[in-house]
Design a protein around this motif. Structure first.
Motif, PDB file in Angstrom:
ATOM      1  N   ALA A   1       0.840  -1.206   0.000  1.00  0.00           N
ATOM      2  CA  ALA A   1       0.000   0.000   0.000  1.00  0.00           C
ATOM      3  C   ALA A   1       0.874   1.254   0.000  1.00  0.00           C
TER       4      ALA A   1
ATOM      5  N   PHE B   1       3.903   1.514  -1.298  1.00  0.00           N
ATOM      6  CA  PHE B   1       4.458   1.668  -2.655  1.00  0.00           C
ATOM      7  C   PHE B   1       3.409   2.265  -3.595  1.00  0.00           C
ATOM      8  N   TYR B   2       2.183   1.782  -3.475  1.00  0.00           N
ATOM      9  CA  TYR B   2       1.105   2.266  -4.346  1.00  0.00           C
ATOM     10  C   TYR B   2       0.917   3.782  -4.178  1.00  0.00           C
ATOM     11  N   LEU B   3       0.831   4.218  -2.932  1.00  0.00           N
ATOM     12  CA  LEU B   3       0.593   5.647  -2.686  1.00  0.00           C
ATOM     13  C   LEU B   3       1.809   6.490  -3.076  1.00  0.00           C
ATOM     14  N   GLU B   4       3.007   5.958  -2.831  1.00  0.00           N
ATOM     15  CA  GLU B   4       4.214   6.692  -3.252  1.00  0.00           C
ATOM     16  C   GLU B   4       4.269   6.798  -4.773  1.00  0.00           C
TER      17      GLU B   4
ATOM     18  N   LEU C   1       2.820  10.666  -3.499  1.00  0.00           N
ATOM     19  CA  LEU C   1       2.821  11.052  -2.076  1.00  0.00           C
ATOM     20  C   LEU C   1       4.186  10.742  -1.476  1.00  0.00           C
ATOM     21  N   ASP C   2       4.656  11.587  -0.562  1.00  0.00           N
ATOM     22  CA  ASP C   2       5.913  11.230   0.080  1.00  0.00           C
ATOM     23  C   ASP C   2       5.626  10.163   1.144  1.00  0.00           C
ATOM     24  N   LYS C   3       6.690   9.508   1.582  1.00  0.00           N
ATOM     25  CA  LYS C   3       6.542   8.350   2.466  1.00  0.00           C
ATOM     26  C   LYS C   3       5.755   8.687   3.731  1.00  0.00           C
TER      27      LYS C   3
ATOM     28  N   ALA D   1       3.515  11.134   4.292  1.00  0.00           N
ATOM     29  CA  ALA D   1       2.089  11.381   4.026  1.00  0.00           C
ATOM     30  C   ALA D   1       1.370  10.076   3.711  1.00  0.00           C
TER      31      ALA D   1
ATOM     32  N   LEU E   1      -1.691   8.357   5.898  1.00  0.00           N
ATOM     33  CA  LEU E   1      -2.994   8.013   5.314  1.00  0.00           C
ATOM     34  C   LEU E   1      -3.357   6.548   5.585  1.00  0.00           C
ATOM     35  N   ILE E   2      -2.358   5.680   5.447  1.00  0.00           N
ATOM     36  CA  ILE E   2      -2.617   4.246   5.658  1.00  0.00           C
ATOM     37  C   ILE E   2      -2.989   3.982   7.122  1.00  0.00           C
TER      38      ILE E   2
ATOM     39  N   GLU F   1      -4.196   6.114   9.360  1.00  0.00           N
ATOM     40  CA  GLU F   1      -5.498   6.685   9.706  1.00  0.00           C
ATOM     41  C   GLU F   1      -6.626   5.863   9.089  1.00  0.00           C
ATOM     42  N   GLY F   2      -6.386   5.380   7.885  1.00  0.00           N
ATOM     43  CA  GLY F   2      -7.378   4.540   7.219  1.00  0.00           C
ATOM     44  C   GLY F   2      -7.636   3.262   7.989  1.00  0.00           C
TER      45      GLY F   2
ATOM     46  N   LYS G   1      -9.892   4.026  10.813  1.00  0.00           N
ATOM     47  CA  LYS G   1     -11.262   4.350  10.420  1.00  0.00           C
ATOM     48  C   LYS G   1     -12.136   3.109  10.320  1.00  0.00           C
TER      49      LYS G   1
ATOM     50  N   THR H   1      10.588   6.256  -5.093  1.00  0.00           N
ATOM     51  CA  THR H   1       9.336   6.060  -5.842  1.00  0.00           C
ATOM     52  C   THR H   1       8.573   7.382  -5.950  1.00  0.00           C
ATOM     53  N   THR H   2       8.517   8.123  -4.850  1.00  0.00           N
ATOM     54  CA  THR H   2       7.802   9.404  -4.851  1.00  0.00           C
ATOM     55  C   THR H   2       8.415  10.366  -5.860  1.00  0.00           C
TER      56      THR H   2
ATOM     57  N   ARG I   1       6.801  12.012  -9.165  1.00  0.00           N
ATOM     58  CA  ARG I   1       6.739  13.479  -9.331  1.00  0.00           C
ATOM     59  C   ARG I   1       7.444  13.957 -10.595  1.00  0.00           C
TER      60      ARG I   1
ATOM     61  N   ILE J   1      -4.185  -2.482  -6.163  1.00  0.00           N
ATOM     62  CA  ILE J   1      -4.506  -2.929  -4.799  1.00  0.00           C
ATOM     63  C   ILE J   1      -5.613  -2.083  -4.172  1.00  0.00           C
TER      64      ILE J   1
ATOM     65  N   ILE K   1      -7.050  -0.125  -0.869  1.00  0.00           N
ATOM     66  CA  ILE K   1      -6.575   0.484   0.386  1.00  0.00           C
ATOM     67  C   ILE K   1      -7.782   0.948   1.192  1.00  0.00           C
ATOM     68  N   ALA K   2      -8.132   0.151   2.171  1.00  0.00           N
ATOM     69  CA  ALA K   2      -9.298   0.473   3.008  1.00  0.00           C
ATOM     70  C   ALA K   2      -8.998   1.691   3.874  1.00  0.00           C
ATOM     71  N   GLY K   3      -9.973   2.582   3.945  1.00  0.00           N
ATOM     72  CA  GLY K   3      -9.842   3.735   4.837  1.00  0.00           C
ATOM     73  C   GLY K   3      -9.211   4.961   4.196  1.00  0.00           C
ATOM     74  N   VAL K   4      -8.708   4.812   2.965  1.00  0.00           N
ATOM     75  CA  VAL K   4      -8.120   5.976   2.281  1.00  0.00           C
ATOM     76  C   VAL K   4      -8.941   6.238   1.019  1.00  0.00           C
TER      77      VAL K   4
ATOM     78  N   THR L   1      -1.902  14.369  -2.562  1.00  0.00           N
ATOM     79  CA  THR L   1      -0.856  14.321  -3.592  1.00  0.00           C
ATOM     80  C   THR L   1      -0.698  15.675  -4.270  1.00  0.00           C
TER      81      THR L   1
ATOM     82  N   ASP M   1       0.848  18.130  -1.905  1.00  0.00           N
ATOM     83  CA  ASP M   1       2.272  17.803  -1.715  1.00  0.00           C
ATOM     84  C   ASP M   1       3.106  18.234  -2.917  1.00  0.00           C
TER      85      ASP M   1
END
Lengths: 215, 251
Positions: free
Chosen positions: A181, A183-186, A190-192, A194, A198-199, A201-202, A205, B72-73, B77, B88, B90-93, B102, B105
């Motif tokens: 997850a 890697f997906y967001l990066e 998104l930076d690591k 952030a 998010l993960i 907090e998710g 939730k 990766t970020t 960018r 994948i 991602i529950a909760g996001v 994003t 940022d």
């Protein structure tokens, strides 16, 4: 859901949805009927819950505090149900003790803990007492935690079952933030930090009512 | 321009790509084909700096910038955007949460929430998905087709300049494939990105015409050509087209 700022040591709730804020050291909660109660600002406090017969309480906590020792004691009458959701973000030097005393019959207790720990330490002691001469009780304790350091998170389940007629179980999973997850967001830019926030907090939730989370 | 030179990659001590070379000029569409397990997805993951893939040697430059020295970020960018085979959940996001974070940022400090929501709503209509997707958790409990459309929602919002589409057609029915293909084609015509299209399907290449087609086998590109190479593969298969056999003999 209405908001109550607690100023006395005891609160009586009857078939309602409330959001409690209390700065008192100890609080007694008397519950009748179907009650949803979210508690904010739970820090160095002791909470005692009395669940009346045929009542159902959903008790939610969302904490973002440090150096706190909290205690929750639960007393259930017959045919009652308790759903305890305890979500804790970025805990440092925190301790939680939950004591659940089941002394009557046909109770259903579900304790869901979701914890996110970062660079600190958190100890959870969950004591479940199912007393002798009780029957048809179910006691499920489910603890899931994500942490930056598994050594900093201690979970100590303590099931004291004195009755044969009970279904009692305990699950605990502790793991790091899901790398896939992250890697997906990066990969979306998104930076690591952030992405990780998010993960985490998710993850919380999944336990806590969105309204409580926002508050 | 993307330049991959003499790239060798391993996973758990097993070499997956060896001496791999590929050059994609600005605005070009390249299709990468090959049998299952040939290493097609590996190249996508390596470009995005997935830590599971270790680069033994070689270089990857995007517009002169060394992607292998980036996180990766940082690669994302630079405008790189990957749609994987099976995105994948991602529950909760939520989609909105991720996109808002994003974009903020990336420097859009004065992100206009009204405009942001308006754009998302309009894109949902275009992609034929309910506007509830805006606040749904990323790909969570979505069908295969919905996930791909959801990824395209991200693409249109983030406006990347280099698209890597890794079997985006897998798991799509005829109607969804048509919509996804048309949406990507529209994006290409609007933003003229570099495109690396990894696919097995003729239907997608009928909609998104590649400038160049490459066949990956034995850890490297063994043959390149124009769109007619893909036609040959679809007609005769990899071995039927004597591509793999010939290279095996050459080797």
């Amino acid at each position: 859901m209405h908001k109550i700022k607690v100023e006395q040591n005891s609160v009586h709730l009857k078939s309602e949805e409330v959001f409690l804020t209390s700065f008192l050291d100890s609080l007694k909660l008397y519950v009748i009927g179907e009650v949803y109660c979210a508690i904010n600002n739970f820090q160095n406090q002791s909470l005692e819950v009395y669940l009346e017969e045929n009542s159902h309480l959903t008790l939610e906590f969302f904490l973002e505090v440090e150096n706190s020792k909290n205690k929750i004691k639960i007393n259930t009458e017959a045919n009652s149900q308790l759903d305890l959701h305890y979500a804790c973000l970025y805990s440092k030097e925190n301790e939680l003790i939950v004591e659940n005393n089941v002394s009557k019959d046909n109770n259903r207790n579900i304790l869901l803990f979701r914890l996110v720990e970062k660079n600190g330490s958190l100890t959870v002691k969950a004591v479940g007492k199912i007393e002798k001469n009780t029957k048809n009780n179910a006691y499920l304790e489910d603890i899931k935690a994500i942490t930056t350091n598994e050594n900093h998170l201690k979970i100590m389940p303590d099931l004291k079952v004195s009755s044969n007629l009970v279904l009692a179980s305990h699950n605990a999973t502790i793991g790091p933030v899901d790398r896939e997850a992250l890697f997906y967001l990066e990969s979306k830019g998104l930076d690591k930090k952030a992405a990780s926030t998010l993960i985490k907090e998710g993850f919380l939730k999944g336990v806590i009512n969105e309204e409580v989370f926002k508050n | 321009m993307l330049q991959i030179k003499n790239l060798t990659v391993k996973v758990l001590d097993k070499i997956i790509l060896e001496d791999f070379n590929l050059e994609i000029k600005d605005g070009e569409i390249h299709a990468l084909m090959g049998q299952n397990g040939a290493g097609k997805s590996t190249i996508a993951k390596v470009i995005l700096r997935d830590k599971n893939y270790e680069v033994v040697s070689g270089s990857i430059l995007l517009n002169g910038q060394d992607l292998l020295s980036m996180t990766t970020t940082e690669v994302a960018r630079c405008g790189v955007f990957l749609v994987g085979q099976n995105p994948i959940e991602i529950a909760g996001v939520s989609n909105a949460e991720m996109l808002r974070t994003t974009l903020t940022d990336q420097g859009e400090n004065n992100l206009n929430i009204l405009e942001f929501n308006k754009k998302l709503t309009s894109l949902c209509e275009k992609l034929e998905i309910p506007t509830s997707f805006i606040h749904r958790d990323i790909n969570y409990n979505m069908s295969g087709g919905e996930k791909k459309k959801n990824e395209l929602l991200h693409m249109w919002m983030l406006t990347p300049s280099f698209l890597i589409l890794d079997e985006i057609d897998s798991g799509l029915d005829v109607d969804a494939l048509k919509l996804v293909g048309n949406s990507i084609q529209e994006y290409i015509e609007t933003y003229h990105p570099i495109v690396l299209l990894i696919t097995h399907q003729k239907a997608l290449l009928d909609r998104i015409k590649p400038d160049h087609v490459h066949i990956l086998n034995h850890k490297k590109i063994i043959q390149s050509g124009d769109a007619s190479l893909a036609e040959k593969v679809f007609k005769e298969g990899f071995s039927g087209a004597s591509i793999i056999d010939r290279v095996s003999l050459d080797a």
